[in-house]
Motif scaffolding. Structure first.
Motif, short mmCIF file in Angstrom:
data_model
loop_
_atom_site.label_atom_id
_atom_site.label_comp_id
_atom_site.label_asym_id
_atom_site.label_seq_id
_atom_site.Cartn_x
_atom_site.Cartn_y
_atom_site.Cartn_z
N SER A 78 0.83 -1.21 0.00
CA SER A 78 0.00 0.00 0.00
C SER A 78 0.86 1.26 0.00
O SER A 78 0.38 2.33 -0.39
N GLY A 79 2.10 1.12 0.45
CA GLY A 79 3.01 2.26 0.45
C GLY A 79 3.83 2.32 -0.82
O GLY A 79 3.45 2.94 -1.81
N ASN A 82 2.31 0.67 -4.48
CA ASN A 82 1.11 1.36 -4.94
C ASN A 82 1.44 2.77 -5.45
O ASN A 82 1.01 3.17 -6.54
N LYS A 83 2.22 3.48 -4.68
CA LYS A 83 2.52 4.87 -5.06
C LYS A 83 3.51 4.94 -6.22
O LYS A 83 3.51 5.91 -6.99
N GLN A 84 4.34 3.92 -6.35
CA GLN A 84 5.25 3.87 -7.50
C GLN A 84 4.45 3.77 -8.80
O GLN A 84 4.76 4.43 -9.79
N VAL A 86 1.26 4.68 -9.26
CA VAL A 86 0.57 5.96 -9.44
C VAL A 86 1.52 6.99 -10.05
O VAL A 86 1.15 7.73 -10.97
N ARG A 87 2.75 7.01 -9.55
CA ARG A 87 3.74 7.97 -10.05
C ARG A 87 4.07 7.72 -11.53
O ARG A 87 4.16 8.66 -12.33
N THR A 90 1.25 8.96 -13.66
CA THR A 90 1.28 10.43 -13.69
C THR A 90 2.37 10.93 -14.63
O THR A 90 2.16 11.89 -15.39
N GLY A 98 -4.38 5.65 -6.03
CA GLY A 98 -3.99 4.44 -5.32
C GLY A 98 -4.87 4.20 -4.12
O GLY A 98 -5.17 5.12 -3.36
N SER A 100 -5.92 1.00 -1.06
CA SER A 100 -5.74 -0.32 -0.47
C SER A 100 -7.10 -1.01 -0.39
O SER A 100 -8.15 -0.35 -0.32
N SER A 140 -9.74 8.84 -13.20
CA SER A 140 -8.48 8.25 -12.74
C SER A 140 -8.47 6.74 -12.95
O SER A 140 -9.52 6.10 -13.02
N SER A 145 -4.06 -2.21 -4.00
CA SER A 145 -3.16 -3.15 -3.33
C SER A 145 -4.01 -4.21 -2.62
O SER A 145 -5.01 -3.89 -1.98
#
Length: 267
Positions: A78-79, A82-84, A86-87, A90, A98, A100, A140, A145
């Motif tokens: 979830s950290g 997931n954010k990788q 999303v990045r 973008t 993102g 969970s 979006s 996750s």
């Protein structure tokens, strides 16, 4: 809205070219299909567990999960992972959100049958699709996750293949497994001959002939189960090929499509 659930395993992420994320953005912008990503992150989980010196074992391919292990799993999935994703979306001029499986009880979970051996490993009982459709309607790409939660607030580690399948079933979507292989294939004279279309009967034959073996068996079995639960189509696509996902969604002979159709072309 037509949905395609794209499942990415943790082991393939480092091999994905920038075009993979661009393909996801282009698929969404084209308007015919709304992509949803469900991701794993096994290698990163193992790396973090080792760094914080938390011991873990596996039973039948599933990670034995204590609450201590879950803290690390949640941090990885979830950290970081997931954010990788999303990045990356973008950076490809897209929009991603993102989330969970815990958020809003998106993935309501129950313990798996072997929970006495596996700990907090879960199956998906219900997918709260309103969260997914709301994110999609805002323009979006949902990035999910696979951590679930039960009515009492207990977290569960959910196999990403199973989570992706559950989401696809709930939305009556297409399900696409991203891999680093060209699909289901047979080697003849040193060349990989890909089966671009397969049905249930042919898959059973290939398992009997041991063309499909090892880790591919549970993947195709889960694919067939999903097809019997309103999933439109299940496919295996090589995400490491430049624009492979885009070509697949355009209907070209890329990867392997699995359906319940009785009549199949010669492959």
């Amino acid at each position: 809205m037509n949905y395609v659930v794209i499942k990415c395993g943790g082991s393939v992420f480092e091999q994905l070219p920038p075009s993979f994320y661009q393909n996801i953005v282009d698929i969404q912008k084209q308007g015919e299909w709304q992509p949803i990503i469900v991701h794993g992150g096994g290698p990163l989980i193992s790396q973090l567990l080792e760094q914080v010196n938390v011991q873990t074992t596996f039973v039948n391919g599933l990670r034995v999960t204590t609450n201590e292990v879950l803290d690390v799993v949640e941090m990885a999935l979830s950290g970081a992972m997931n954010k990788q994703i999303v990045r990356h979306i973008t950076q490809s001029d897209g929009a991603a959100f993102g989330v969970s499986g815990i958020d809003g009880k998106l993935l309501e979970a129950v313990p798996v049958e072997d929970s006495d051996k596996l700990g907090f490993v879960g199956d998906v009982k219900k997918v709260n699709t309103d969260i997914i459709t709301s994110i999609a309607e805002q323009g979006s790409v949902p990035v999910i996750s696979p951590i679930g939660i039960d009515a009492k607030g207990q977290r569960y580690n959910i196999n990403a293949d199973m989570a992706a399948s559950a989401v696809a079933q709930a939305l009556e979507a297409k399900l696409c497994f991203i891999s680093d292989i060209p699909g289901i294939y047979q080697e003849r004279d040193g060349k990989k001959e890909v089966y671009h279309q397969l049905n249930e009967e042919r898959i059973q034959q290939l398992m009997d002939e041991e063309v499909i073996f090892g880790g591919m068996i549970p993947k195709v079995q889960s694919a067939l189960h999903a097809l019997h639960q309103n999933v439109l189509e299940v496919s295996i696509v090589n995400g490491t090929d430049e624009n492979g996902l885009w070509h697949f969604m355009q209907g070209k002979e890329v990867g392997t499509r699995i359906t319940l159709d009785k009549e199949m072309p010669n492959v």
